[in-house]
Write a protein that holds these residues in place. Structure first.
Motif, PDB file in Angstrom:
ATOM      1  N   ARG A 101       0.814  -1.223   0.000  1.00 21.53           N
ATOM      2  CA  ARG A 101       0.000   0.000   0.000  1.00 21.53           C
ATOM      3  C   ARG A 101       0.844   1.269   0.000  1.00 21.53           C
ATOM      4  O   ARG A 101       0.550   2.231   0.731  1.00 21.53           O
ATOM      5  CB  ARG A 101      -0.953   0.011   1.195  1.00 21.53           C
ATOM      6  N   ARG A 146      -8.930  -9.060  -4.118  1.00 20.05           N
ATOM      7  CA  ARG A 146      -7.758  -9.260  -3.269  1.00 20.05           C
ATOM      8  C   ARG A 146      -7.164 -10.625  -3.579  1.00 20.05           C
ATOM      9  O   ARG A 146      -7.842 -11.518  -4.094  1.00 20.05           O
ATOM     10  CB  ARG A 146      -8.125  -9.165  -1.788  1.00 20.05           C
ATOM     11  N   PRO A 155       2.028   0.229  -4.735  1.00 19.71           N
ATOM     12  CA  PRO A 155       0.750   0.568  -4.089  1.00 19.71           C
ATOM     13  C   PRO A 155      -0.217  -0.612  -3.974  1.00 19.71           C
ATOM     14  O   PRO A 155      -1.391  -0.410  -3.664  1.00 19.71           O
ATOM     15  CB  PRO A 155       0.187   1.641  -5.022  1.00 19.71           C
ATOM     16  N   ALA A 157      -2.542  -3.671  -2.909  1.00 15.19           N
ATOM     17  CA  ALA A 157      -3.339  -3.871  -1.691  1.00 15.19           C
ATOM     18  C   ALA A 157      -3.540  -5.346  -1.385  1.00 15.19           C
ATOM     19  O   ALA A 157      -4.465  -5.704  -0.648  1.00 15.19           O
ATOM     20  CB  ALA A 157      -4.689  -3.166  -1.832  1.00 15.19           C
TER      21      ALA A 157
END
Length: 365
Positions: free
Chosen positions: A127, A188, A206, A208
């Motif tokens: 992140r 995810r 970045p 997630a």
């Protein structure tokens, strides 16, 4: 001899040798399928031996000590940090050393110690902030990326909260077919990258989703392997440098030139089945193999072993890359092989192939 004459002779040699190479590769395709079945039989034998050696142990439990007494709790042994509740560095080092020692007697893919080790290796999402945007990345015009990405965005534009596993994630951004799903659709998953340099960049991305810095294989046991990373000249452009960074591969798939100009290091490859079990994924919407070599062997081996074990994992869609498939294999034979394993096949580009489970109805216009 003129340059044109040499080129003509070279083309003639290729035309003569291509049928022979294709015939040999087709034999290898059938061998890989049979190997998957043999690997499944090996797993069953290992499980039977473990059950015979430790009949009183519960499923997935460790063998009891010599005294038969219960083992001390992790807190009492100093294996767990009392403040954070996480394993200490000394504990992780001990487990890692144990796994390496047991390579002489390979651990089964479902061994509780191996699963625990991999769980501890999985790191939380990075992140990190980035100015790049997944909807229109700088590399969107590259054919190898754009064609497969358009297909995935069309299929999943209405699907939220899916699960993916990307093997060969590189830095998490470059040519990634899962970044858009994660950033815009709320998916995810797990990003797996074996190259330490690439993994360091992945941890600065970045993304997630969770990350895992290991090499994976379709074998039902952990094994020692060698990886090679192709060196990039200092005058490379950023685009070419990124492409070269993605060329880290197992030595057995590397070309002589890659071995001559590359950096080789030793590593441990863990079963893909173990990685999926450690991550807690039994239902996977998208599994991708973005590899520089062995994409077809990885795909065929995984599907064959998963079928032989009774489908412990259900993968709906699978995307993989194999630069040698079009050159050496008959695509109709490949489709027949995957049909027998329960999947339909579609060729996206010269090196990218899309598989979807036979239970899924997809209409291509």
């Amino acid at each position: 001899m003129t340059l044109e004459a040499r080129d003509s002779i070279h083309r003639g040699e290729l035309e003569y040798s291509r049928p022979m190479r294709r015939k040999c590769k087709m034999k290898m395709l059938h061998i890989w399928t049979v190997m998957g079945m043999l690997l499944a039989a090996t797993v069953l034998v290992i499980r039977q031996r473990e059950a015979a050696q430790h009949p009183s142990s519960g499923a997935g439990s460790l063998p009891a000590g010599r005294t038969g007494q219960a083992s001390p709790r992790p807190e009492e042994q100093g294996d767990v940090d009392s403040a954070s509740g996480k394993p200490t560095s000394a504990c992780r080092d001990a487990v890692r050393s144990c796994v390496r020692q047991r390579l002489r007697e390979p651990l089964s893919w479902r061994d509780a110690r191996l699963i625990k080790f991999l769980k501890e290796m999985i790191e939380p999402p990075p992140r990190k902030p980035s100015r790049l945007r997944p909807r229109q990345p700088p590399w969107q015009d590259r054919p190898s990326f754009n064609t497969s990405e358009v297909l995935l965005r069309t299929l999943f534009q209405g699907q939220k909260s899916g699960v993916f596993v990307e093997v060969g994630a590189q830095d998490g951004l470059w040519l990634s077919n899962t970044w858009w799903l994660e950033a815009t659709q709320g998916w995810r998953g797990l990003l797996v990258e074996a190259d330490p340099i690439n993994y360091g960049q992945l941890r600065a991305s970045p993304r997630a989703s969770s990350t895992l810095p290991v090499c994976v294989s379709v074998d039902p046991y952990a094994s020692s392997q060698q990886l090679v990373r192709t060196r990039a000249p200092s005058n490379f452009t950023r685009s070419l440098l990124k492409a070269q960074q993605g060329r880290s591969q197992l030595v057995k798939y590397a070309s002589p030139s890659d071995l001559l100009a590359g950096e080789i290091w030793n590593t441990t490859c863990y079963p893909l089945l173990s990685v999926l079990k450690a991550a807690g994924y039994t239902q996977i919407d998208l599994l991708t193999f973005d590899l520089s070599g062995g994409g077809m062997e990885m795909t065929t081996g995984f599907l064959a072993l998963n079928k032989a074990l009774g489908y412990p994992f259900h993968v709906k869609l699978l995307l993989y890359q194999d630069n040698q498939l079009e050159q050496f294999f008959d695509i109709d034979e490949v489709k027949n092989t995957y049909t027998n394993l329960g999947y339909h096949t579609m060729k996206i580009t010269g090196s990218h192939y899309f598989l979807y489970h036979q239970s899924i109805n997809i209409v291509f216009v």
